[in-house]
Structures are given as C-alpha cells and as structure tokens.
Scaffold this active site. Structure first.
Site, PDB file in Angstrom:
ATOM      1  N   LYS A  94       0.835  -1.201   0.000  1.00 53.27           N
ATOM      2  CA  LYS A  94       0.000   0.000   0.000  1.00 53.27           C
ATOM      3  C   LYS A  94       0.875   1.258   0.000  1.00 53.27           C
ATOM      4  CE  LYS A  94      -2.755   1.000   3.631  1.00 53.27           C
ATOM      5  NZ  LYS A  94      -3.973   1.017   4.456  1.00 53.27           N
ATOM      6  N   GLY A 187      -0.170 -10.917  11.894  1.00 52.20           N
ATOM      7  CA  GLY A 187      -0.488  -9.635  12.519  1.00 52.20           C
ATOM      8  C   GLY A 187       0.797  -8.903  12.850  1.00 52.20           C
ATOM      9  N   ASN A 216       2.970   2.866  11.443  1.00 50.61           N
ATOM     10  CA  ASN A 216       2.508   2.273  10.177  1.00 50.61           C
ATOM     11  C   ASN A 216       2.978   3.114   8.995  1.00 50.61           C
ATOM     12  OD1 ASN A 216       1.046   0.943  12.143  1.00 50.61           O
ATOM     13  ND2 ASN A 216      -0.849   0.907  10.979  1.00 50.61           N
ATOM     14  N   LYS A 365      -7.044   4.137   5.254  1.00 47.10           N
ATOM     15  CA  LYS A 365      -7.629   2.794   5.238  1.00 47.10           C
ATOM     16  C   LYS A 365      -8.525   2.603   4.020  1.00 47.10           C
ATOM     17  CE  LYS A 365      -5.653   1.747   9.084  1.00 47.10           C
ATOM     18  NZ  LYS A 365      -4.254   1.377   8.814  1.00 47.10           N
TER      19      LYS A 365
END
Length: 469
Positions: A94, A187, A216, A365
C-alpha cells in the site's frame, strides 16, 4: 485434544518448516494454535476493564532540548510495511501508492527522515518491516533514494508467515489456484519475534542505538520527533504508546483501557470486542483516547524481555475470520491467528502512554481517506509531514460500488483530487467522473441511482449543492 486437531497442528508446523519459517515463529504459532483450539476468541469484555481517563499529555510535559537531541541521536525509525492494501483492491504494498503528485507514501517517509537528519544531525536509520509480499517492490523503491542506508544496517527485515487455518477442522487450507493465499502474516504483533530472530535487534544495539520510534507506513503524520524521544528516554519506561483524543470520526480505532483485575494498561481492538458491546467501544466519551499504533521502545529493555520470555511474549490472541481468497466470498472460511503490536503494552512492566497532537495520526484505510490526503486540504510542510491546511478535515464518503478499489477510484479522478480546501463534506452516490480543476465548497452531495456515468466538467465549482444525475 482431538485426533484431527493434533494432525492440524502437526500439518501446520510441517508446512511452516518446509517453507523455511524460523523455529521461533513456529513456536509462537503453536502457542496460539493451542489457545485457538481451547476455544479462545480473544474477546475483552467491558465489565473487566475501566476507561483510561487521565494519561500524560505531551503538551503538558517539560522536555529539555539537549536531552531531546541526545535521545533522537540514538533513535531508529521503524515502519510497518507489510500491508497490501487489499481493502482497496491492491495486491502490492500500500505504501507504494502515490499520495502527493508522483510521491508515494514511502517517498514522503524518506523525505521526512532525510529532513530530520539534516535538521538535527541524528543518523536516524530507516527500517521497514516488510512481508513476503511487499519486500522486493519496496526495496526497489527505496533504492532510488541516495544516501538513505546507514552503514552496517539493512533497510528492512521480513515478518514471518503462517498458514491460514480452515474454520472447519483447523487444518492448513489448500488453495492450489493461488498457493500464496494459503499464507498470512501473523499480525503486526509478529514484529517482536521477527526483529529478534532476524538479528536486527542485536545489530541496532551494537551500532549504538537505544530507542525505536515505530509506526505504520500509511500514517504520514508520524514524523521523527525529538520532543517525544526526549520525554520517552527520561521516562525510563521500556515501551510507550502514542494516543490521540477520540472524536466522533474515530469510532473504529483500538483504545487503551485499565484491566480491573490488576490495574494493567491493555489494548482492545474491534476484533476483541463482543458484537453486543460495540456501543461501548465506539462511544468516544466513554473511551476518550484511541491508540495510534505509533510506539516507542527501549531496545535494551525489549531485548531483555524477549530473551527472558523466549519468543512467545504472550500477547493476547486476535482471531480473525476471513475467506481464503478475500475477493471470493464463496471460497472457504479461514481463521487467521493474529496479534497486535500495541498489545505489548500489557507485557512490558512499566509500559506507558502519552497523548500527542492529532497531526501525528493520518491513516489511510480507504479511498475516502486517500482523496482527502491527495487534495489541497493537506499540505506537505517543511519537516516532510502532511498536515491539514484548513481547520477541519473535510469528510468524504464515496460510493463503494464505484470507488472502493484503486482502479475504480483513479478512473474517476483522472486529473487528481478536486480542491477540497473549502469543503466541509463531499458525498457521492452513484458513478461520477471528475474533470480537472474542480472545486468543492461547503457541503456537496452528488446523487444518481440509474447506474449511468455522470461527468463533472473541467473547472466546475460545486458550491454547497445537491446534484441529481
């Protein structure tokens, strides 16, 4: 333990070994397999916790400038870069998405690090935690940036992988049409196992680094920050989490709470909340602070805790139910056993938290988030941070039937984002394509139910209008 399940665990362990997964990761997986099999759901019930109401605030603490500089000089910047943007229809990292003109998230992050190096003289190594699917592309993107690597340190380490397990029987799923889909990362709680087992933790300590600032890669607000580094170093805590005040827009994010049984700070995510208790979770007055996933670690104390406990830190299990092929709802249901990086707050004695400004949290997101970040409502500032250029971010709500994936989204905004600087909200229902230099002002709603494509012409000013297709 039923016969079939003993076989399920053995099959999973064998599969991991054959794929070259390291023993520490297999041990951790086996630990959680046992919990899953014993019926653990990972739920944290409201009656067992109390809201966190009065945490330390960064704007209320004294930080000595010299101490702040000294702490930043010993800090490494770690970015979680394992995410594929599958919710936006992507199958690659991403962080490689363009976010400002041609610049991707990774490019902006490199800019932040290089500017902070220049401004402070700190080495600030950048370290990505990649997944087996994001590594090659991301390293190739970083190679374009000269002088980024710090001598003797790599630019990344790779998180582990584990088999997805069939809900029916807990055996590793087989999916011959795309065997890659049989695997998932465990995770981001896996970062502790991965940084230790890869030898990176030792390498950082040997090179003289003492602290890590972890966040992140889709959060461009988490720029290197000497003040927080100085506060953290002075706190003597092994671990700290950055929190922000929750608003009505923050109903999804995890929050910290105090466990009644022992007064311990813990993290609770949506996947750990019982469906009939979601109203507590989403009430921003009841749980007034959310967890940003920006963390600070004392690397020495981290190594001590990890070696003392073996690789199994004992983070609480998160049981995620998905389809083996996330794009195919007919494909078999699987469990993905996950843990959250931020859950480590409950295993490090003396772990703490600090409330920071909202500008340190800008996650992407959905394509809604991306449109706002690509627009002129944000600007890239001198320290490389993307910050709001207006008092309040506009609220964007795009019709998921036409804008959910990047391919659909880009096709409808071929000239980039419209101007949103004067917008309070933009709501789109149906299929609308934007020309160039479109300006959105006030509250704008575009509605169309007949499924035909509508075009907004170049240079249109949408000023507080409701338009029907």
């Amino acid at each position: 333990m039923g016969m079939s399940n003993a076989l399920g665990l053995t099959a999973a362990q064998t599969k991991m070994r054959e794929a070259g997964v390291n023993q520490a990761a297999i041990d951790v997986f086996s630990h959680y397999y046992g919990e899953l099999e014993a019926g653990a759901t990972g739920l944290i019930l409201e009656e067992t916790i109390e809201p966190l109401t009065d945490p330390t605030r960064l704007d209320g603490v004294e930080v000595d400038d010299e101490a702040a500089r000294a702490a930043l000089a010993k800090t490494v910047i770690i970015k979680l870069n394992g995410g594929l943007g599958t919710s936006m229809g992507m199958d690659r990292a991403k962080s490689l998405l363009p976010v400002r003109g041609e610049q991707s998230f990774l490019d902006v992050i490199v800019g932040q690090v290089q500017r902070a190096r220049k401004a402070t003289g700190a080495h600030l190594p950048l370290l990505l935690m990649n997944s087996f699917r994001t590594r090659d592309d991301s390293l190739e993107a970083l190679a374009a940036h000269r002088g980024l690597a710090v001598e003797g340190l790599p630019l990344d380490f790779v998180q582990n992988k584990e088999p997805k397990l069939l809900v029916d029987g807990l055996t590793p799923v087989e999916w011959p049409q795309d065997p890659d889909l049989e695997w998932c990362p465990p995770g981001h709680g896996d970062i502790y196992t991965a940084i230790l087992a890869s030898g990176i933790l030792d390498a950082l300590l040997e090179a003289g680094f003492r602290y890590a600032s972890v966040s992140n890669s889709d959060n461009l607000g988490a720029v290197p920050n000497a003040r927080i580094a100085g506060w953290f170093a002075a706190s003597g805590a092994p671990y700290a989490a950055e929190l922000c005040e929750r608003t009505a827009a923050d109903r999804k994010g995890g929050h910290l709470a105090v466990r009644k049984a022992d007064g311990q700070l813990i993290l609770r995510d949506t996947a750990q909340t019982a469906p009939n208790e979601m109203h507590y979770f989403t009430d921003e007055h009841h749980h007034p602070f959310f967890h940003t996933n920006n963390l600070w670690w004392d690397l020495e104390k981290l190594r001590a805790a990890l070696t003392e406990r073996g690789a199994v830190l004992g983070l609480p299990l998160i049981r995620n139910t998905k389809h083996v092929d996330p794009t195919d709802k007919e494909s078999p249901e699987v469990f993905q056993i996950e843990t959250a990086m931020g859950a480590a707050i409950e295993v490090f004695e003396g772990a703490t938290a600090i409330v920071v400004g909202r500008d340190r949290f800008l996650p992407v997101k959905t394509t809604n988030d991306l449109l706002v970040l690509r627009s002129d409502a944000y600007e890239l500032q001198d320290d490389g941070a993307l910050r709001l250029a207006v008092r309040k971010a506009p609220v964007v709500d795009l019709d998921p039937a036409f804008y959910k994936t990047m391919a659909e989204f880009d096709a409808r905004f071929p000239h980039g984002a419209p101007s949103l600087r004067e917008a309070s909200s933009l709501t789109i229902k149906g299929d609308w394509t934007f020309g160039k230099n479109v300006v959105v002002r006030g509250t704008v709603v575009l509605q169309d139910d007949d499924g035909q494509r509508n075009a907004i012409a170049n240079g249109t000013l949408l000023d507080g209008v409701v338009m029907e297709g």
